[in-house]
Design an enzyme around this catalytic site. Structure first.
Site, PDB file in Angstrom:
ATOM      1  CG  ASP A 128      -2.048  -1.007   1.111  1.00  0.00           C
ATOM      2  OD1 ASP A 128      -2.150  -1.654   0.064  1.00  0.00           O
ATOM      3  OD2 ASP A 128      -2.792  -1.170   2.093  1.00  0.00           O
ATOM      4  NE  ARG A 172      -7.127  -2.544   5.180  1.00  0.00           N
ATOM      5  CZ  ARG A 172      -6.717  -3.732   5.577  1.00  0.00           C
ATOM      6  NH1 ARG A 172      -7.571  -4.698   5.700  1.00  0.00           N
ATOM      7  NH2 ARG A 172      -5.440  -3.948   5.840  1.00  0.00           N
TER       8      ARG A 172
HETATM    9  O1  F6P Z   1      -2.615  -3.858   3.413  1.00  0.00           O
HETATM   10  C1  F6P Z   1      -2.372  -4.506   2.232  1.00  0.00           C
HETATM   11  C2  F6P Z   1      -3.646  -4.960   1.588  1.00  0.00           C
HETATM   12  O2  F6P Z   1      -3.322  -5.673   0.428  1.00  0.00           O
HETATM   13  C3  F6P Z   1      -4.659  -3.861   1.288  1.00  0.00           C
HETATM   14  O3  F6P Z   1      -4.367  -3.166   0.112  1.00  0.00           O
HETATM   15  C4  F6P Z   1      -5.931  -4.653   1.226  1.00  0.00           C
HETATM   16  O4  F6P Z   1      -7.044  -3.856   1.495  1.00  0.00           O
HETATM   17  C5  F6P Z   1      -5.730  -5.662   2.294  1.00  0.00           C
HETATM   18  O5  F6P Z   1      -4.345  -5.852   2.434  1.00  0.00           O
HETATM   19  C6  F6P Z   1      -6.384  -6.991   2.020  1.00  0.00           C
HETATM   20  O6  F6P Z   1      -6.191  -7.801   3.130  1.00  0.00           O
HETATM   21  P1  F6P Z   1      -6.503  -9.348   3.154  1.00  0.00           P
HETATM   22  O7  F6P Z   1      -5.485 -10.022   2.292  1.00  0.00           O
HETATM   23  O8  F6P Z   1      -6.364  -9.742   4.577  1.00  0.00           O
HETATM   24  O9  F6P Z   1      -7.861  -9.536   2.586  1.00  0.00           O
END
Ligand code: F6P
Length: 322
Positions: A128, A172
């Site tokens: 991110d 996110r």
């Molecule tokens: O924080 C990194 C990230 O890839 C965000 O961009 C995304 O919203 C989130 O993690 C997704 O998380 P998970 O893999 O737990 O669904």
């Protein structure tokens, strides 16, 4: 310092393995034993710990993901969970920690230091790029390249069918990926969580383009705030029913793949510096790269302050979408 441990936590990112390699090899160079804690804070609580040798990290510099696995631990948010983790740290005679991860990882590390005083250095690992204290985070560059290549492909079919594509990228709470990918992918507009007016700008663009020979468009949408690409597409269709609109959610493909050269170099520099900082007595802080120089920031500051978006990019996008 005789023994340290390294772990990865939160969402994985390409380059974490290159960083683990740098940490392990640097520690061994300084005659420090290294343990790997599996599964982030979960492994710390469950005593899931392995010994890492120089050979344990051979042939991983090019691999995406993390050989130490990762998780988002609910139990570590509790005092009881952290106490279990502390007992395991003591039983394993670990004198310092290197944690590779994002905001949640740093928050946990800061609290853990305040409670138990185990020296800890954070390394910014998240696609991110939303961490204060570093210009770039590990995995951001690779994620941008992955998303850009996907957009290039979407562009071909968008052009053939005169369609508008809304492409959703990760991030996110922040629009770093969307902004950079929007520029690199030649997007007409970019919707980011930080800008509440950008949907209006998007409608302005299509109003302006009415009757003109613009056959297709790429709009990059950051997940989150705007309800993602599907929501933005539904609203756009209501306003411009004549448009042929499609959506693509790139999702977790942005988290995988072999790290770019830039990410491998960043991971390696940060990993080496993190170990050297622990040896010098650093604690309760994270390493970052600012203007190509290594900088350290307290966990508190890194977590509390937000990194501003490069808003000149939005200004550029307005100019380029004429
Ligand atoms: O924080 C990194 C990230 O890839 C965000 O961009 C995304 O919203 C989130 O993690 C997704 O998380 P998970 O893999 O737990 O669904």
């Amino acid at each position: 310092m005789r023994k340290i441990a390294v772990f990865t936590s939160g969402g994985d990112s390409p380059g974490m393995n290159a960083c683990i390699r740098a940490v392990v090899r640097t520690a061994i160079y300084y005659n420090i034993e290294v343990l790997g804690i599996m599964n982030g804070y979960e492994g710390m609580i469950n005593n899931d710990v392995i010994k890492l040798e120089a050979s344990s990290v051979a042939n991983i510099i090019q691999r995406g993901g993390t050989i130490l696995k990762s998780s988002r631990s609910e139990e570590f948010r509790t005092v009881e969970g952290r106490k279990k983790a502390y007992d395991n740290i003591i039983n394993n005679e670990i004198e310092g920690l290197i944690c590779i991860g994002g905001n949640g990882t740093y928050t946990g590390a800061g609290i853990f230091y305040e409670e138990f005083g185990i020296p800890s250095i954070g390394v910014p690992g998240t696609i991110d790029n939303d961490l204060f204290g570093t210009d770039f985070t590990i995995g951001y560059d690779t994620a941008l390249n992955t998303a850009m290549e996907a957009i290039d492909k979407i562009r071909d079919t968008a052009d053939s069918h005169n369609r508008v594509f809304l492409v959703e990228v990760m991030g996110r709470d922040s629009g770093f990926i969307a902004l950079a990918v929007g520029i690199a992918g030649g997007a007409e507009a970019i919707l980011v969580p930080e800008d509440q007016k950008d949907e209006i700008k998007l409608y302005d663009i299509f109003t302006r383009n009415k009757g003109r020979k613009k056959s297709f468009s790429i709009i990059v949408v950051a997940e989150g705030e705007h309800g993602g690409a599907i929501n933005a597409a539904t609203k756009l269709k209501q306003k411009f029913p004549e448009l042929d609109i499609k959506t693509t959610i790139l999702g977790h493909i942005q988290r995988g793949g072999s790290p770019s050269a830039r990410d491998r170099i960043l991971s390696t520099r940060l990993g080496v510096s993190a170990v050297e900082r622990l040896i010098e007595g650093g604690k309760n802080e994270c390493v970052g790269m600012i203007n190509n120089n290594i900088k350290f920031t307290s966990f508190k500051e890194a977590v509390e302050r937000s990194k501003p978006l490069p808003d000149y990019i939005l200004g550029m996008i307005d100019k380029l979408s004429v």
